[in-house]
Design a protein around this motif. Structure first.
Motif, PDB file in Angstrom:
ATOM      1  N   THR A  29      -0.752   8.447  -9.736  1.00  0.00           N
ATOM      2  CA  THR A  29      -0.320   7.378 -10.407  1.00  0.00           C
ATOM      3  C   THR A  29      -0.928   6.819 -10.810  1.00  0.00           C
ATOM      4  N   GLU A  30      -2.290   6.810  -9.890  1.00  0.00           N
ATOM      5  CA  GLU A  30      -3.868   6.414 -10.106  1.00  0.00           C
ATOM      6  C   GLU A  30      -5.182   7.367  -9.983  1.00  0.00           C
ATOM      7  N   ASN A  31      -6.247   7.399 -11.055  1.00  0.00           N
ATOM      8  CA  ASN A  31      -7.482   8.169 -10.181  1.00  0.00           C
ATOM      9  C   ASN A  31      -8.164   8.038 -11.180  1.00  0.00           C
TER      10      ASN A  31
ATOM     11  N   ASN B 296       0.120  -0.410   1.712  1.00  0.00           N
ATOM     12  CA  ASN B 296      -0.627  -0.465   2.603  1.00  0.00           C
ATOM     13  C   ASN B 296      -1.745  -0.843   2.703  1.00  0.00           C
ATOM     14  N   VAL B 297      -2.142  -1.492   0.871  1.00  0.00           N
ATOM     15  CA  VAL B 297      -3.581  -2.446   0.995  1.00  0.00           C
ATOM     16  C   VAL B 297      -3.412  -3.956   0.750  1.00  0.00           C
ATOM     17  N   VAL B 298      -1.717  -4.038   0.974  1.00  0.00           N
ATOM     18  CA  VAL B 298      -1.429  -5.018   1.113  1.00  0.00           C
ATOM     19  C   VAL B 298      -1.230  -6.099   2.596  1.00  0.00           C
TER      20      VAL B 298
ATOM     21  N   ASP C  28     -10.294  -1.919 -19.470  1.00  0.00           N
ATOM     22  CA  ASP C  28     -11.292  -2.124 -18.543  1.00  0.00           C
ATOM     23  C   ASP C  28     -10.208  -4.090 -18.439  1.00  0.00           C
ATOM     24  N   ASN C  29     -10.201  -3.921 -16.974  1.00  0.00           N
ATOM     25  CA  ASN C  29      -9.122  -4.862 -16.156  1.00  0.00           C
ATOM     26  C   ASN C  29     -10.054  -5.996 -15.244  1.00  0.00           C
ATOM     27  N   TYR C  30      -8.719  -6.615 -15.025  1.00  0.00           N
ATOM     28  CA  TYR C  30      -8.989  -7.849 -13.493  1.00  0.00           C
ATOM     29  C   TYR C  30      -8.607  -7.007 -12.415  1.00  0.00           C
ATOM     30  N   GLU C  31     -10.633  -6.994 -12.340  1.00  0.00           N
ATOM     31  CA  GLU C  31     -10.182  -5.863 -10.455  1.00  0.00           C
ATOM     32  C   GLU C  31     -10.489  -6.688  -8.970  1.00  0.00           C
ATOM     33  N   TRP C  32      -9.128  -7.755  -8.890  1.00  0.00           N
ATOM     34  CA  TRP C  32      -8.648  -8.343  -7.972  1.00  0.00           C
ATOM     35  C   TRP C  32      -9.887  -9.223  -7.362  1.00  0.00           C
ATOM     36  N   ALA C  33     -10.088  -9.725  -6.225  1.00  0.00           N
ATOM     37  CA  ALA C  33     -11.051 -10.394  -6.009  1.00  0.00           C
ATOM     38  C   ALA C  33     -12.239 -10.141  -6.396  1.00  0.00           C
TER      39      ALA C  33
ATOM     40  N   ASP D  17     -19.893   2.496  -9.436  1.00  0.00           N
ATOM     41  CA  ASP D  17     -20.535   1.081  -9.190  1.00  0.00           C
ATOM     42  C   ASP D  17     -19.842   0.459  -7.560  1.00  0.00           C
ATOM     43  N   PHE D  18     -18.855   1.032  -7.769  1.00  0.00           N
ATOM     44  CA  PHE D  18     -17.771   0.377  -6.407  1.00  0.00           C
ATOM     45  C   PHE D  18     -18.462   0.606  -5.090  1.00  0.00           C
ATOM     46  N   GLY D  19     -19.247   1.581  -5.010  1.00  0.00           N
ATOM     47  CA  GLY D  19     -19.823   2.499  -3.980  1.00  0.00           C
ATOM     48  C   GLY D  19     -18.892   3.541  -3.144  1.00  0.00           C
TER      49      GLY D  19
ATOM     50  N   LYS E  19     -15.185  -1.589 -13.846  1.00  0.00           N
ATOM     51  CA  LYS E  19     -15.617  -1.569 -15.159  1.00  0.00           C
ATOM     52  C   LYS E  19     -14.300   0.003 -15.073  1.00  0.00           C
ATOM     53  N   PHE E  20     -13.293   0.508 -15.372  1.00  0.00           N
ATOM     54  CA  PHE E  20     -12.153   0.861 -14.775  1.00  0.00           C
ATOM     55  C   PHE E  20     -11.805   2.065 -16.269  1.00  0.00           C
ATOM     56  N   GLY E  21     -11.737   1.146 -17.011  1.00  0.00           N
ATOM     57  CA  GLY E  21     -11.702   1.313 -18.229  1.00  0.00           C
ATOM     58  C   GLY E  21     -12.111   2.760 -19.351  1.00  0.00           C
TER      59      GLY E  21
ATOM     60  N   TYR F 292       1.585   5.194  -3.005  1.00  0.00           N
ATOM     61  CA  TYR F 292       0.495   4.820  -1.845  1.00  0.00           C
ATOM     62  C   TYR F 292      -0.741   4.941  -2.346  1.00  0.00           C
ATOM     63  N   ALA F 293      -1.107   4.248  -1.548  1.00  0.00           N
ATOM     64  CA  ALA F 293      -3.158   4.673  -1.671  1.00  0.00           C
ATOM     65  C   ALA F 293      -3.356   5.046  -0.709  1.00  0.00           C
ATOM     66  N   PHE F 294      -3.728   7.062  -0.918  1.00  0.00           N
ATOM     67  CA  PHE F 294      -4.211   7.646  -0.726  1.00  0.00           C
ATOM     68  C   PHE F 294      -5.235   8.030   0.020  1.00  0.00           C
TER      69      PHE F 294
ATOM     70  N   MET G  20       7.174  -0.304  -4.753  1.00  0.00           N
ATOM     71  CA  MET G  20       6.441  -1.171  -4.537  1.00  0.00           C
ATOM     72  C   MET G  20       4.193   0.000  -4.684  1.00  0.00           C
ATOM     73  N   ASN G  21       3.331  -0.797  -5.908  1.00  0.00           N
ATOM     74  CA  ASN G  21       2.516  -0.028  -5.287  1.00  0.00           C
ATOM     75  C   ASN G  21       1.551  -0.512  -4.266  1.00  0.00           C
ATOM     76  N   GLU G  22       1.671   0.585  -3.629  1.00  0.00           N
ATOM     77  CA  GLU G  22       0.131   0.322  -2.532  1.00  0.00           C
ATOM     78  C   GLU G  22       0.403  -1.056  -1.885  1.00  0.00           C
TER      79      GLU G  22
ATOM     80  N   PHE H  93      -0.410  -8.098 -13.097  1.00  0.00           N
ATOM     81  CA  PHE H  93      -1.932  -8.885 -12.616  1.00  0.00           C
ATOM     82  C   PHE H  93      -2.928  -9.089 -13.684  1.00  0.00           C
ATOM     83  N   GLN H  94      -3.086  -8.007 -13.656  1.00  0.00           N
ATOM     84  CA  GLN H  94      -4.740  -7.561 -13.690  1.00  0.00           C
ATOM     85  C   GLN H  94      -5.107  -7.560 -15.708  1.00  0.00           C
ATOM     86  N   PHE H  95      -3.178  -7.047 -16.334  1.00  0.00           N
ATOM     87  CA  PHE H  95      -3.763  -6.833 -17.556  1.00  0.00           C
ATOM     88  C   PHE H  95      -2.928  -7.733 -18.635  1.00  0.00           C
TER      89      PHE H  95
ATOM     90  N   TYR I 186      -5.146   8.010  -5.688  1.00  0.00           N
ATOM     91  CA  TYR I 186      -6.604   8.818  -5.315  1.00  0.00           C
ATOM     92  C   TYR I 186      -7.410   8.672  -5.918  1.00  0.00           C
ATOM     93  N   TYR I 187      -8.523   8.049  -5.440  1.00  0.00           N
ATOM     94  CA  TYR I 187     -10.081   7.459  -5.575  1.00  0.00           C
ATOM     95  C   TYR I 187     -11.149   8.301  -4.926  1.00  0.00           C
ATOM     96  N   SER I 188     -10.970   8.483  -3.458  1.00  0.00           N
ATOM     97  CA  SER I 188     -12.213   9.288  -3.220  1.00  0.00           C
ATOM     98  C   SER I 188     -11.696   9.301  -1.454  1.00  0.00           C
TER      99      SER I 188
HETATM  100  O1  PGI Z   1      -9.894  -0.615  -7.011  1.00  0.00           O
HETATM  101  C1  PGI Z   1      -8.991  -0.403  -8.709  1.00  0.00           C
HETATM  102  C2  PGI Z   1      -7.515   0.096  -8.717  1.00  0.00           C
HETATM  103  C3  PGI Z   1      -6.523  -1.514  -8.907  1.00  0.00           C
HETATM  104  O2  PGI Z   1      -7.347  -2.002 -10.319  1.00  0.00           O
HETATM  105  C4  PGI Z   1      -5.519  -1.348  -8.156  1.00  0.00           C
HETATM  106  O3  PGI Z   1      -4.393  -2.118  -8.751  1.00  0.00           O
HETATM  107  C5  PGI Z   1      -4.565  -0.912  -7.042  1.00  0.00           C
HETATM  108  O4  PGI Z   1      -3.798   0.301  -7.120  1.00  0.00           O
HETATM  109  C6  PGI Z   1      -5.369   0.097  -6.575  1.00  0.00           C
HETATM  110  N1  PGI Z   1      -6.306   0.919  -4.960  1.00  0.00           N
HETATM  111  C7  PGI Z   1      -7.000   1.512  -5.228  1.00  0.00           C
HETATM  112  C8  PGI Z   1      -7.345   2.426  -3.845  1.00  0.00           C
HETATM  113  C9  PGI Z   1      -7.117   1.601  -2.803  1.00  0.00           C
HETATM  114  C10 PGI Z   1      -8.365   0.463  -2.560  1.00  0.00           C
HETATM  115  C11 PGI Z   1      -7.390  -0.767  -3.106  1.00  0.00           C
HETATM  116  C12 PGI Z   1      -8.452  -2.248  -2.724  1.00  0.00           C
HETATM  117  C13 PGI Z   1      -9.606  -2.288  -2.770  1.00  0.00           C
HETATM  118  C14 PGI Z   1     -10.279  -0.769  -1.955  1.00  0.00           C
HETATM  119  C15 PGI Z   1      -9.963   0.629  -2.484  1.00  0.00           C
HETATM  120  C16 PGI Z   1      -7.847   1.244  -6.407  1.00  0.00           C
HETATM  121  N2  PGI Z   1      -7.282   0.610  -7.314  1.00  0.00           N
END
Ligand code: PGI
Length: 481
Positions: free
Chosen positions: A385-387, A210-212, A428-433, A357-359, A439-441, A264-266, A206-208, A16-18, A320-322
């Motif tokens: 799988t994501e960082n 828990n976020v859904v 860079d891609n479509y960050e949902w809402a 930038d996302f805080g 800008k994650f690229g 999974y979103a940890f 599935m991807n995350e 959906f994002q790319f 993992y992001y933070s």
């Molecule tokens: O926000 C960056 C990426 C999304 O673009 C991915 O589609 C998604 O798998 C993903 N998960 C997370 C960490 C959990 C999270 C999701 C949504 C909003 C805030 C944190 C960060 N991201």
């Protein structure tokens, strides 16, 4: 600092994002599509008003991005297939045997050869063939592909989020709230495994999840569909997604020998002050609930063992992001603002770490601690799988990248089976809402011309990938002392 020989290094993405961006590549048949185009959502500020059809255009430009990825030393990509592209029309009429236990839980869905043949008659063959073509292009370069079956959008015939919000889940196609989604997901999974089984080295259902259910039914200000606040609904969606994962796992295994895991979103849950045993219980119920059940068959909340859910986790994808920082007051966990995901955009955390930038606070130590804890808890192969980091000026990303790769290296070097590091993301891609504002690229995209431009950290990434580790001359960038 070198990784093991066949260490997977690359990036992750999602349909959906790319995919959309070039006219003719749109897929209007999903809940997310109608959700981000809904004028009420835009007026309410729930969504950005940006549209995915103005995205990077991977559907048409995938060979260019694969060329770019090769140039940057990428050897593995995690990608997805969009359910609503494959089955734009309902698949309910393809009947399969479904078995329930005494509580009515779906313990078995039997998608056999006849059923996948019938699904093949309903499938959008153009979409199927296009996915095979896109991903063959990568695999035929001698590189690895990890295929994830679900990254948030549902087919509109299964979930109409605008109707759910207007009329309530009992009078609308309600997605994961309806247990028919468990059966339909198992059928979709079986079909993709049957049709594309030769492409991936590993599957993810599935991807995350828990976020859904958290963003859809609890933290509804985040702008996720259906924005319907109900703890009971969140619980129901979680229960159905757990079963959907397990029934998809079983049916993928009928058509493919490759390992089947979950992404999974940890977050790293950190206790600043208070009793550790209270915090550990909280962590088990909040963070590890889903993965506990699909690996051990039970959890701190559902103590009774579910044989139909256990041992369905061949590998674990770690996004993992933070971190999240808590203190315990009167036996209650209190989350502390300023740290982790609750930092201020472009600010500094109380621990003096920079925030994106996302805080989101830059906290690479958390990735090492999390990988160690996850391996001790589940004992399966792990892949980051994501960082990544939302950073339009590319000011934080070089150090963010080296520091988190260092954390992965440190875990691997201690014998933890971390088999790969996939950055979020190549472009860079479509960050949902949030639309295009985050800008994650590693690579910047001019969404008007669709041209790609290397950010400096793309060159840092290339040094790491081609070195298969952190070269000495980049070690100064790690934030970890
Ligand atoms: O926000 C960056 C990426 C999304 O673009 C991915 O589609 C998604 O798998 C993903 N998960 C997370 C960490 C959990 C999270 C999701 C949504 C909003 C805030 C944190 C960060 N991201």
């Amino acid at each position: 600092m070198k990784f093991p020989k066949d260490f997977m290094i690359g990036y992750s993405s999602s349909p959906f994002q790319f995919e959309a961006g070039i006219p003719g590549s749109e897929d209007p048949n999903s809940d997310w599509w109608v959700w981000v185009h809904d004028p009420e959502n835009t007026a309410a500020g729930l969504v950005s008003g940006d549209f995915p059809e103005n995205g990077p255009g991977y559907w048409n430009l995938n060979q260019n991005d694969h060329d770019l990825a090769e140039k940057l030393g990428v050897n593995t990509i995690r990608v997805g297939v969009e359910w609503s592209r494959i089955f734009p029309k309902p698949t309910f009429n393809v009947k399969v045997p479904v078995e329930r236990d005494e509580n009515g839980s779906i313990v078995h869905v039997d998608v056999d050869d006849k059923a996948v043949e019938r699904l093949d008659e309903l499938a959008n063959k153009e979409a199927v063939n296009h996915y095979v073509e896109m991903y063959k292009d990568w695999v035929e370069r001698g590189r690895k592909l990890i295929l994830n079956l679900y990254h948030w959008p549902l087919p509109l015939w299964l979930h109409n989020p605008i109707m759910v919000r207007r009329m309530g889940p009992d009078r609308a196609p309600s997605g994961w709230l309806n247990e028919e989604s468990v059966v339909e997901f198992a059928k979709y999974a079986a079909y993709i495994a049957w049709k594309m089984g030769e492409l991936p080295v590993m599957w993810s259902t599935m991807n995350e999840p828990n976020v859904v259910y958290e963003q859809g039914y609890m933290f509804v200000k985040g702008g996720f569909p259906p924005g319907y606040l109900s703890l009971e609904a969140a619980d129901k969606a979680r229960r159905n997604m757990i079963q959907a994962h397990a029934r998809a796992y079983d049916n993928i295994k009928r058509f493919s020998k490759k390992p089947v895991g979950l992404i999974y979103a940890f977050q790293w849950f950190e206790l600043l002050e208070g009793p550790a045993e209270v915090f550990d219980k909280f962590k088990s119920s909040k963070l590890y609930y889903f993965t506990d059940i699909v690996s051990k068959g039970s959890s701190i909340i559902n103590v009774e063992y579910r044989r139909d859910l256990a041992n369905r986790l061949d590998w674990l994808g770690v996004n993992y992001y933070s971190r999240l920082v808590y203190k315990i007051v009167d036996d209650k966990p209190i989350i502390l603002h300023g740290y982790g995901f609750l930092c201020t955009p472009g600010g500094i955390s109380p621990a003096e770490n920079p925030c994106s930038d996302f805080g989101w606070e830059v906290y690479p130590e958390g990735l090492y601690l999390l990988l160690k804890e996850l391996y001790n808890r589940y004992g399966v192969d792990l892949i980051v799988t994501e960082n990544g980091v939302s950073d339009s000026r590319d000011a934080l990303r070089p150090a963010y990248l080296v520091s988190h790769v260092y954390s992965v290296w440190k875990a691997a070097n201690e014998g933890i089976p971390v088999k790969g590091y996939l950055h979020w993301s190549l472009t860079d891609n479509y960050e949902w809402a949030q639309g295009f504002r985050q800008k994650f690229g590693l690579v910047m995209v001019d969404f008007k011309t669709k041209k790609r431009y290397l950010r400096p950290s793309a060159l840092v990434f290339r040094e790491i990938a081609t070195h298969n580790g952190i070269p000495d001359e980049l070690q100064h960038l790690t934030l970890i002392q």
